[in-house]
Write a protein that holds these residues in place. Structure first.
Motif, short mmCIF file in Angstrom:
data_model
loop_
_atom_site.label_atom_id
_atom_site.label_comp_id
_atom_site.label_asym_id
_atom_site.label_seq_id
_atom_site.Cartn_x
_atom_site.Cartn_y
_atom_site.Cartn_z
N SER A 127 0.82 -1.22 0.00
CA SER A 127 0.00 0.00 0.00
C SER A 127 0.85 1.26 0.00
CB SER A 127 -0.94 -0.01 1.21
OG SER A 127 -1.80 -1.12 1.18
N PHE A 128 1.95 1.25 0.76
CA PHE A 128 2.80 2.43 0.85
C PHE A 128 3.79 2.53 -0.31
CE2 PHE A 128 1.65 2.40 5.43
CZ PHE A 128 1.19 3.70 5.49
N SER A 129 3.92 1.48 -1.10
CA SER A 129 4.91 1.49 -2.17
C SER A 129 4.31 1.73 -3.55
CB SER A 129 5.69 0.16 -2.19
OG SER A 129 6.32 -0.08 -0.95
N VAL A 130 3.07 1.31 -3.76
CA VAL A 130 2.48 1.39 -5.08
C VAL A 130 1.97 2.80 -5.35
CG1 VAL A 130 0.12 0.81 -4.39
CG2 VAL A 130 0.95 0.16 -6.67
N ARG A 131 1.95 3.16 -6.61
CA ARG A 131 1.35 4.42 -7.05
C ARG A 131 0.00 4.11 -7.65
NH1 ARG A 131 5.47 7.74 -10.66
NH2 ARG A 131 3.77 9.23 -10.40
N VAL A 132 -1.04 4.72 -7.08
CA VAL A 132 -2.41 4.41 -7.49
C VAL A 132 -2.64 4.70 -8.97
CG1 VAL A 132 -4.84 4.95 -7.11
CG2 VAL A 132 -3.29 4.74 -5.16
N PRO A 133 -2.19 5.83 -9.54
CA PRO A 133 -2.42 6.04 -10.98
C PRO A 133 -1.80 4.96 -11.85
CG PRO A 133 -1.79 8.10 -9.92
CD PRO A 133 -1.58 7.02 -8.91
N ASP A 134 -0.61 4.50 -11.48
CA ASP A 134 0.03 3.43 -12.25
C ASP A 134 -0.75 2.13 -12.12
OD1 ASP A 134 1.99 5.13 -13.09
OD2 ASP A 134 3.47 4.48 -11.61
N LEU A 135 -1.25 1.84 -10.93
CA LEU A 135 -2.02 0.61 -10.73
C LEU A 135 -3.32 0.66 -11.52
CD1 LEU A 135 -2.38 -2.10 -9.36
CD2 LEU A 135 -3.30 -0.92 -7.36
N VAL A 136 -4.01 1.81 -11.51
CA VAL A 136 -5.24 1.95 -12.28
C VAL A 136 -4.97 1.79 -13.77
CG1 VAL A 136 -7.09 3.54 -12.92
CG2 VAL A 136 -6.34 3.39 -10.55
N ALA A 137 -3.88 2.40 -14.25
CA ALA A 137 -3.53 2.28 -15.67
C ALA A 137 -3.19 0.85 -16.04
CB ALA A 137 -2.36 3.20 -15.99
N ALA A 138 -2.47 0.15 -15.15
CA ALA A 138 -2.10 -1.23 -15.43
C ALA A 138 -3.33 -2.13 -15.44
CB ALA A 138 -1.10 -1.72 -14.39
N LEU A 139 -4.26 -1.91 -14.53
CA LEU A 139 -5.48 -2.70 -14.51
C LEU A 139 -6.35 -2.42 -15.73
CD1 LEU A 139 -6.44 -2.38 -10.73
CD2 LEU A 139 -5.63 -4.44 -11.89
N SER A 140 -6.45 -1.14 -16.11
CA SER A 140 -7.24 -0.79 -17.29
C SER A 140 -6.64 -1.37 -18.55
CB SER A 140 -7.35 0.73 -17.40
OG SER A 140 -7.98 1.29 -16.26
N ALA A 141 -5.31 -1.43 -18.62
CA ALA A 141 -4.65 -2.01 -19.79
C ALA A 141 -4.91 -3.49 -19.93
CB ALA A 141 -3.14 -1.75 -19.72
N ARG A 142 -5.27 -4.15 -18.81
CA ARG A 142 -5.58 -5.58 -18.85
C ARG A 142 -7.06 -5.85 -19.05
NH1 ARG A 142 -1.08 -4.61 -18.84
NH2 ARG A 142 0.69 -5.88 -18.17
N GLY A 143 -7.83 -4.80 -19.38
CA GLY A 143 -9.25 -4.99 -19.65
C GLY A 143 -10.15 -4.80 -18.46
N VAL A 144 -9.61 -4.40 -17.32
CA VAL A 144 -10.44 -4.15 -16.14
C VAL A 144 -11.13 -2.81 -16.31
CG1 VAL A 144 -10.46 -3.94 -13.64
CG2 VAL A 144 -8.84 -5.48 -14.74
N GLN A 145 -12.42 -2.76 -16.05
CA GLN A 145 -13.17 -1.53 -16.22
C GLN A 145 -12.64 -0.43 -15.31
OE1 GLN A 145 -15.50 -0.80 -18.42
NE2 GLN A 145 -15.40 -2.83 -19.35
N GLY A 146 -12.72 0.79 -15.77
CA GLY A 146 -12.12 1.92 -15.06
C GLY A 146 -12.63 2.08 -13.65
N TYR A 227 -3.63 7.88 -20.79
CA TYR A 227 -2.50 8.74 -21.09
C TYR A 227 -1.28 8.39 -20.24
CZ TYR A 227 -6.00 11.50 -23.52
OH TYR A 227 -6.99 11.91 -24.37
N ARG A 228 -1.37 7.34 -19.48
CA ARG A 228 -0.26 6.90 -18.65
C ARG A 228 0.15 5.49 -19.08
NH1 ARG A 228 1.82 8.05 -13.47
NH2 ARG A 228 0.29 9.73 -13.28
N GLU A 229 1.39 5.32 -19.43
CA GLU A 229 1.92 4.02 -19.83
C GLU A 229 2.77 3.45 -18.71
OE1 GLU A 229 4.02 4.24 -23.47
OE2 GLU A 229 2.29 4.95 -24.65
N VAL A 230 2.49 2.20 -18.38
CA VAL A 230 3.21 1.50 -17.32
C VAL A 230 4.03 0.40 -17.96
CG1 VAL A 230 3.03 0.22 -15.15
CG2 VAL A 230 1.37 2.02 -15.69
N ALA A 231 5.33 0.40 -17.70
CA ALA A 231 6.22 -0.58 -18.32
C ALA A 231 5.94 -1.98 -17.79
CB ALA A 231 7.68 -0.20 -18.05
N ASP A 232 6.07 -2.94 -18.69
CA ASP A 232 5.90 -4.34 -18.33
C ASP A 232 6.87 -5.15 -19.19
OD1 ASP A 232 4.99 -6.55 -17.06
OD2 ASP A 232 2.99 -6.56 -17.97
N SER A 233 7.10 -6.37 -18.80
CA SER A 233 8.04 -7.22 -19.54
C SER A 233 7.58 -8.66 -19.47
CB SER A 233 9.46 -7.10 -18.96
OG SER A 233 9.50 -7.56 -17.62
#
Length: 262
Positions: A127-146, A227-233
């Motif tokens: 909770s203290f390490s993650v950035r909420v905007p990045d997490l929302v963007a990553a979830l949305s990129a996987r098809g999770v509704q906003g 408008y936010r891209e989260v790197a993945d590999s």
């Protein structure tokens, strides 16, 4: 730039390259495996790892107070329940009527407290390490509704706020004359007087969040543009798959052991 400042700059850069879904999967899998295993050496190792990572990441000053706010009342309740009223206890250390302090009860309570501490610290560290905007963007990129993505991300990062709010409620109640220390009855009464306002405030906060989400159209369906891209590999995706499979294997093994024991 000095070596220390360069090190501080490099550390956040390394954390930013880690996809939020990877850290979320690692935290969830660790919590599931620790709970399913029920082993105090594993729980102790997880607690030590969380403390070390929080110190290395600079979040120890927030993780430790939040963890104490959650674990202290729960730990005391476990000690009171299992330490005094453990039905399988045989080695009686002290007795007062129906209440008995047994060695087996204290050991069982200690194992459960350590297991609970491992799970809570893992979630708080995430909770203290993650950035909420990045997490929302990553979830949305996987098809999770906003809307669901935002609610999930907000829920996962709400633990620190709950701990801080519980501390403020306790201070407010103490200023009105609430006595937290004392007998078990007074402690139980004090816990109730603190828990009820906390739950009500969380319900009110959930309603406010829901209204804000509705006003911003996050419940609408259809294509979305991020408008936010989260790197993945590929390596991180493979690691997430391994973690999920390991958590499922731990649960299946636990269920099989319980069935064999029954």
């Amino acid at each position: 730039m000095t070596a220390s400042s360069a090190g501080r700059t490099a550390a956040p850069a390394r954390r930013e390259r880690l996809n939020p879904l990877t850290s979320l999967t690692a935290a969830a899998a660790t919590a599931v495996i620790t709970t399913a295993a029920g082993s105090w050496p594993l729980s102790l190792a997880v607690v030590a790892a969380c403390l070390g990572l929080s110190v290395a990441g600079g979040t120890a000053r927030r993780v430790l107070p939040a963890g104490a706010a959650v674990l202290v009342p729960l730990g005391l309740s476990l000690l009171w329940l299992h330490g005094l009223f453990f039905p399988e206890g045989r080695t009686v250390l002290a007795a007062w009527g129906p209440a008995r302090i047994t060695q087996e009860g204290l050991e069982f309570a200690g194992q459960r407290i350590l297991q609970l501490a491992a799970v809570v610290l893992v979630l708080l560290l995430f909770s203290f390490s993650v950035r909420v905007p990045d997490l929302v963007a990553a979830l949305s990129a996987r098809g999770v509704q906003g809307r669901f993505a935002f609610v999930l991300a907000s829920t996962l990062t709400l633990l620190p706020a709950i701990a801080a709010r519980a501390q403020r409620i306790r201070q407010a109640q103490e200023s009105r004359g609430l006595v937290v220390s004392g007998s078990l009855v007074s402690r139980a009464r004090a816990f109730r007087l603190q828990a009820v306002p906390l739950v009500l405030s969380l319900i009110e906060d959930a309603g406010t969040r829901a209204a804000a989400l509705e006003a911003r159209g996050l419940s609408n369906t259809g294509p979305r543009t991020s408008y936010r891209e989260v790197a993945d590999s590929g390596l991180q995706r493979a690691a997430r798959t391994v973690l999920v499979l390991a958590a499922l294997a731990a649960v299946v093994l636990r269920v099989a052991q319980a069935g064999a024991g029954g």
